[in-house]
Scaffold this motif. Structure first.
Motif, mmCIF file in Angstrom:
data_model
loop_
_atom_site.group_PDB
_atom_site.id
_atom_site.type_symbol
_atom_site.label_atom_id
_atom_site.label_comp_id
_atom_site.label_asym_id
_atom_site.label_seq_id
_atom_site.Cartn_x
_atom_site.Cartn_y
_atom_site.Cartn_z
ATOM 1 N N SER A 30 -16.098 3.941 38.286
ATOM 2 C CA SER A 30 -16.657 2.900 39.161
ATOM 3 C C SER A 30 -15.981 1.567 38.649
ATOM 4 O O SER A 30 -15.476 1.487 37.580
ATOM 5 N N TRP A 47 -17.513 3.212 48.896
ATOM 6 C CA TRP A 47 -17.123 4.599 49.195
ATOM 7 C C TRP A 47 -16.074 4.816 50.161
ATOM 8 O O TRP A 47 -15.876 4.228 50.936
ATOM 9 N N GLN A 49 -14.587 7.114 52.366
ATOM 10 C CA GLN A 49 -15.158 7.961 53.363
ATOM 11 C C GLN A 49 -14.444 9.341 53.583
ATOM 12 O O GLN A 49 -14.969 10.504 53.847
ATOM 13 N N ARG A 234 -9.338 8.209 44.086
ATOM 14 C CA ARG A 234 -9.659 6.749 44.411
ATOM 15 C C ARG A 234 -8.350 5.926 44.587
ATOM 16 O O ARG A 234 -7.199 6.317 44.454
ATOM 17 N N GLN A 254 -11.985 2.014 45.515
ATOM 18 C CA GLN A 254 -12.596 2.756 46.611
ATOM 19 C C GLN A 254 -12.749 4.271 45.895
ATOM 20 O O GLN A 254 -11.653 4.632 45.641
ATOM 21 N N GLN A 259 -20.917 12.075 50.681
ATOM 22 C CA GLN A 259 -21.932 11.036 50.969
ATOM 23 C C GLN A 259 -23.244 11.074 50.296
ATOM 24 O O GLN A 259 -23.738 10.171 49.973
ATOM 25 N N ALA A 262 -22.596 9.400 46.950
ATOM 26 C CA ALA A 262 -22.292 7.850 47.043
ATOM 27 C C ALA A 262 -24.007 7.467 47.475
ATOM 28 O O ALA A 262 -24.085 6.315 47.030
ATOM 29 N N MET A 271 -22.331 2.911 42.533
ATOM 30 C CA MET A 271 -21.762 2.487 43.826
ATOM 31 C C MET A 271 -22.254 1.081 44.354
ATOM 32 O O MET A 271 -23.640 1.008 44.348
ATOM 33 N N ALA A 274 -21.849 1.494 50.538
ATOM 34 C CA ALA A 274 -21.567 2.957 51.411
ATOM 35 C C ALA A 274 -22.311 3.019 52.601
ATOM 36 O O ALA A 274 -23.064 2.186 52.859
#
Length: 544
Positions: A30, A47, A49, A234, A254, A259, A262, A271, A274
């Motif tokens: 992160s 996040w 997607q 990422r 990113q 999901q 996240a 995170m 998100a």
């Protein structure tokens, strides 16, 4: 397929944008971790997607591609979720009284490489999108511009209707009066591109080139620059020092995770921003004690099935009426969307189209079977629902629709398709229905033109189902040339009523999206239809 959420791209974009692949991978480092950590620098992890591929500004974007582009590049004007036009690379715009000329005043800013942004870049951009060698699906948005036909046919190299007035002013002349053109142009995700960098590229290969995901290759006007890209994991970004306003944090990462992961990382602090699945909203709201906040909005697009009307047996409106009536949309909204959506019965979601008297196609298996029988439906014919891999919400909707159709005697079956094969599948017409979403249709009904008019039938344009009603086209053409708003509204409402009766798509719902952000983010976050759309406000985020 699509949508960077805005319009015309709208549907092809909507297609890829709306078919989000929630690809699983191990959680990468992160922004608060050690990777490229700047010590005292402010950094956020958001996040990612969907897995990006080329992140090309010239192609209709998946959510992953659009997330990169939304922070590194910029548009002339953007359309907010509520339909408001917002200045970006253009600070002012003016449509002439006769609706035949649009004048753009450009921002006084620099590209990320420090070179000045001028009208030459805008003129170059519009010509590049139009260039037939580029094969951009977004070119249909530019059809109303004078000289478009000549460029598209190869008879001319530049749009005669796009002219540099001075270094910070561009005038776009149209072939005919078109009141809605500016909404269609601004609603599409047409990014302003640097002439100095892109003019060196081969038009035949630039759209699919790797330059878009190569740090330093394509200067941008966005608030960040791409500093690192690890495929399938990422994308990392550094603040653009030449952006037109100060940005409050230095670095963004990113990260591509599922999901649900996240959501878990919001709680652990890994995170920072998100999109929350509807079924997880209550869980995330319970994280307030950890400083997690939320923002929500009704999206400017909607979820729907394209119905492949290139197939003879799907051309009859009564067949599509029967299929829509067979679907328990209220049940889908309650279970799959957890109540975070509303049903719709037309592609025209703008308030300028009055919906009084529109058919609502309430769920009724008995009536659905009656309509299909009256239309001569062959109940022994296989009916193929194509489904993108790794999208839990859309898979859940498909399962309900599958059972609903089988309950009325339709021999429905689901056949998966890999995200990378969606465009090929749609081009070949290898499906009966396919679920997608996105778009931005709230600002003005003209934004629906690319997705429902005959001339825009896919793959030439963004009309995926190849829906075609000459009466709808004629009404939209009349509305485009009318400067009388009352008369224009009447014409658009008539077009909407016809499209509602034709059932151009199988409309499912207009969702409400909920986004969550960590205690690092103290303000400025706005919603949208997908992470890329929400990131359009990143330059306004307040970060501690």
């Amino acid at each position: 397929m699509a949508q960077r959420n805005r319009t015309a791209q709208g549907v092809l974009a909507a297609l890829l944008a709306g078919t989000v692949a929630l690809t699983a991978c191990s959680p990468p480092t992160s922004a608060s971790g050690s990777a490229n950590s700047g010590g005292s620098t402010k950094a956020l992890t958001v996040w990612l997607q969907q897995k990006p591929d080329t992140a090309s500004a010239l192609l209709s974007g998946t959510y992953g591609n659009s997330e990169i582009l939304s922070v590194t590049q910029d548009q002339l004007v953007s359309v907010a979720a509520d339909g408001t036009l917002e200045p970006r690379a253009a600070t002012k715009w003016n449509l002439s009284a006769d609706a035949k000329s649009l004048t753009l005043n450009l921002a006084d800013q620099k590209w990320s490489d420090g070179s000045p942004f001028t009208a030459d870049d805008v003129v170059f951009t519009l010509n590049l999108y139009t260039n037939p060698a580029v094969k951009s699906p977004l070119t249909t948005v530019l059809k109303p511009i004078a000289g478009y036909d000549e460029v598209a046919s190869g008879a001319a190299k530049e749009l005669s209707g796009v002219k540099k007035v001075d270094d910070h002013t561009v005038r776009i002349d149209l072939k005919n009066p078109d009141v809605g053109f500016m909404y269609t142009l601004f609603g599409a995700t047409i990014y302003v591109l640097q002439k100095a960098a892109l003019s060196k590229e081969d038009p035949a290969t630039v759209a699919s080139s790797q330059i878009w995901i190569t740090p330093g290759k394509v200067p941008g006007l966005g608030p960040f620059t791409l500093s690192s890209y690890v495929p399938g994991q990422r994308a990392e970004f550094a603040k653009n020092p030449n952006f037109r306003k100060p940005v409050e944090f230095d670095r963004m990462v990113q990260t591509l995770v599922t999901q649900d992961v996240a959501t878990q990382q919001l709680s652990s602090g890994e995170m920072d921003v998100a999109l929350v699945a509807p079924t997880d909203v209550a869980t995330v709201q319970g994280m307030q004690s950890k400083g997690v906040g939320t923002v929500s909005n009704e999206v400017p697009g909607f979820d729907r099935y394209t119905v492949n009307q290139r197939k003879e047996y799907l051309k009859e409106p009564k067949v599509r009426q029967g299929l829509l009536t067979a679907i328990d949309r209220v049940g889908i909204i309650k279970s799959v969307y957890a109540g975070q959506a509303k049903p719709i019965n037309s592609s025209f979601t703008s308030s300028k189209v009055v919906k009084d008297g529109f058919a609502t196609y309430d769920y009724s298996p008995t009536k659905a079977k009656q309509l299909l029988t009256e239309a001569g439906w062959d109940f022994n014919r296989e009916f193929v629902i194509r489904e993108v891999n790794n999208n839990a919400q859309r898979q859940a909707i498909d399962q309900v629709v599958l059972k609903n159709l089988q309950d009325v005697g339709v021999k429905a079956t689901i056949k998966p398709v890999d995200q990378a094969q969606v465009t090929d599948m749609l081009t070949k017409g290898d499906y009966d229905i396919f679920l997608y979403g996105g778009g931005n249709y709230t600002a003005d009904p003209s934004t629906n033109i690319p997705m429902i008019t005959c001339a825009n039938a896919f793959p030439k344009g963004a009309n995926l189902p190849a829906y075609c009603d000459s009466k709808v086209d004629d009404l939209l053409s009349q509305a485009a040339t009318s400067t009388d708003e009352a008369k224009r509204g009447q014409l658009l409402t008539q077009a909407g009523k016809l499209e509602n009766a034709d059932v151009s798509h199988l409309w499912i719902a207009q969702p409400t999206r909920v986004y969550a952000f960590s205690s690092k983010v103290t303000g400025g976050v706005r919603g949208g239809d997908g992470m890329f759309n929400m990131l359009m406000s990143v330059q306004d985020w307040k970060v501690k």
